[in-house]
Scaffold this active site. Structure first.
Site, PDB file in Angstrom:
ATOM      1  N   ALA A 165       0.780  -1.269  -0.097  1.00  0.00           N
ATOM      2  CA  ALA A 165      -0.019   0.118   0.054  1.00  0.00           C
ATOM      3  C   ALA A 165       0.915   1.317   0.011  1.00  0.00           C
ATOM      4  O   ALA A 165       0.499   2.316  -0.669  1.00  0.00           O
ATOM      5  CB  ALA A 165      -0.756  -0.065   1.194  1.00  0.00           C
ATOM      6  N   TYR A 166       1.845   1.220   0.850  1.00  0.00           N
ATOM      7  CA  TYR A 166       2.788   2.445   0.835  1.00  0.00           C
ATOM      8  C   TYR A 166       3.554   2.388  -0.568  1.00  0.00           C
ATOM      9  O   TYR A 166       3.744   3.643  -1.110  1.00  0.00           O
ATOM     10  CB  TYR A 166       3.716   2.123   2.205  1.00  0.00           C
ATOM     11  CG  TYR A 166       4.946   3.138   2.106  1.00  0.00           C
ATOM     12  CD1 TYR A 166       4.967   4.335   2.596  1.00  0.00           C
ATOM     13  CD2 TYR A 166       6.043   2.859   1.632  1.00  0.00           C
ATOM     14  CE1 TYR A 166       5.809   5.347   2.742  1.00  0.00           C
ATOM     15  CE2 TYR A 166       7.343   3.601   1.477  1.00  0.00           C
ATOM     16  CZ  TYR A 166       7.038   4.868   1.947  1.00  0.00           C
ATOM     17  OH  TYR A 166       8.174   5.835   2.183  1.00  0.00           O
ATOM     18  N   ALA A 167       4.082   1.261  -1.024  1.00  0.00           N
ATOM     19  CA  ALA A 167       4.582   1.354  -2.375  1.00  0.00           C
ATOM     20  C   ALA A 167       3.956   1.858  -3.436  1.00  0.00           C
ATOM     21  O   ALA A 167       4.276   2.786  -4.256  1.00  0.00           O
ATOM     22  CB  ALA A 167       5.163   0.025  -2.682  1.00  0.00           C
ATOM     23  N   LYS A 170       3.507   5.755  -3.118  1.00  0.00           N
ATOM     24  CA  LYS A 170       4.895   6.382  -3.662  1.00  0.00           C
ATOM     25  C   LYS A 170       4.908   6.224  -5.009  1.00  0.00           C
ATOM     26  O   LYS A 170       5.584   7.248  -5.658  1.00  0.00           O
ATOM     27  CB  LYS A 170       6.126   5.591  -2.829  1.00  0.00           C
ATOM     28  CG  LYS A 170       6.210   6.066  -1.305  1.00  0.00           C
ATOM     29  CD  LYS A 170       6.340   7.793  -1.294  1.00  0.00           C
ATOM     30  CE  LYS A 170       6.618   8.113   0.104  1.00  0.00           C
ATOM     31  NZ  LYS A 170       6.558   9.653   0.094  1.00  0.00           N
TER      32      LYS A 170
END
Length: 263
Positions: A165-167, A170
């Site tokens: 999710a973070y990737a 970003k």
């Protein structure tokens, strides 16, 4: 996880003298380091974040070193706050020359574990806030302004398990970066991305909790250390915002001791 190394001095001169910068997530970590580096290069810096106390501490550091900083407490995931922040900087500084989108709410965990709320918070604070801030800042950045957006190597690693999710957030920031660089080049605005690998509270907690795992991760960095937010990551942002990088736009710069391979 050791980060001991000689702290390199800043390059001589003040490449960002008289420029007015806005940095989100500026109260700690990488945002703090970037704000300090911009101020050391001569920029007047607007510190944006959700916690007044941490922002005030960074502003005090900048002031003690002879720089100029203002504090704007805001949650960049709030669309109304974005407009108010940009307007506030322009009112206080008389304009805006540099925008650094650093704020990001994390969303750790496997895809089956990340909650709907955490996923949307990551998107709202990362790519959505970046898009809104760039659009709000656009009229003020014309004819020489610069934008630096913070991405992550998590988005280009062969296996982003546990950080999906973070990737995703970003990588969305990187796509917005490239798009803005192409669409706004004719407006005289340069837009680039930085992928930092820096020491942080999260990294330090990981080293204490799982020293073997943290050391194994560090071994994947050719330079065998984490970056310092102020003296490693910050100067790279200063460079991209300076006239020395006037022919660089739409670029992703990994500032990570050689770990990532950006294709």
């Amino acid at each position: 996880m050791s980060t001991d190394h000689a702290r390199a001095p800043y390059a001589p001169g003040f490449p960002l003298a008289e420029r007015r910068a806005l940095v989100t997530g500026a109260g700690q970590g990488i945002g703090r380091g970037i704000a300090l580096a911009l101020a050391a290069a001569g920029a007047r810096v607007a510190l944006v974040g959700r916690t007044a106390e941490t922002l005030a501490a960074v502003a005090a550091e900048i002031t003690e070193r002879g720089g100029e900083a203002i504090v704007l407490v805001a949650d960049v995931s709030d669309p109304a706050a974005v407009s108010e922040v940009v307007a506030g900087v322009v009112e206080r500084f008389g304009g805006l020359d540099v925008l650094v989108n650093n704020a990001q709410t994390p969303a750790p965990g496997a895809l089956l574990e990340v909650s709907d709320e955490a996923y949307h918070a990551a998107m709202a604070s990362g790519p959505t806030a970046t898009w809104r801030l760039m659009r709000a800042a656009h009229p003020h950045l014309r004819d020489g302004g610069t934008v630096v957006n913070l991405g992550s190597a998590a988005g280009i690693t062969w296996n982003p398990s546990g950080t999906g999710a973070y990737a995703a957030a970003k990588e969305a920031v990187r796509v917005l970066t490239r798009t803005a660089a192409c669409e706004w080049a004719g407006d005289g605005i340069r837009v680039n991305a930085v992928l930092p690998l820096a020491d942080s509270a999260t990294m330090q907690d990981w080293a204490r909790f799982d020293p073997d795992g943290a050391q194994a991760y560090l071994s994947t960095v050719p330079m065998r250390r984490l970056g310092d937010p102020e003296t490693d990551i910050g100067p790279a942002v200063v460079f991209l915002c300076s006239d020395a990088a006037r022919y660089i736009t739409g670029h992703t710069l990994a500032v990570d001791g050689g770990q990532a391979l950006v294709r």
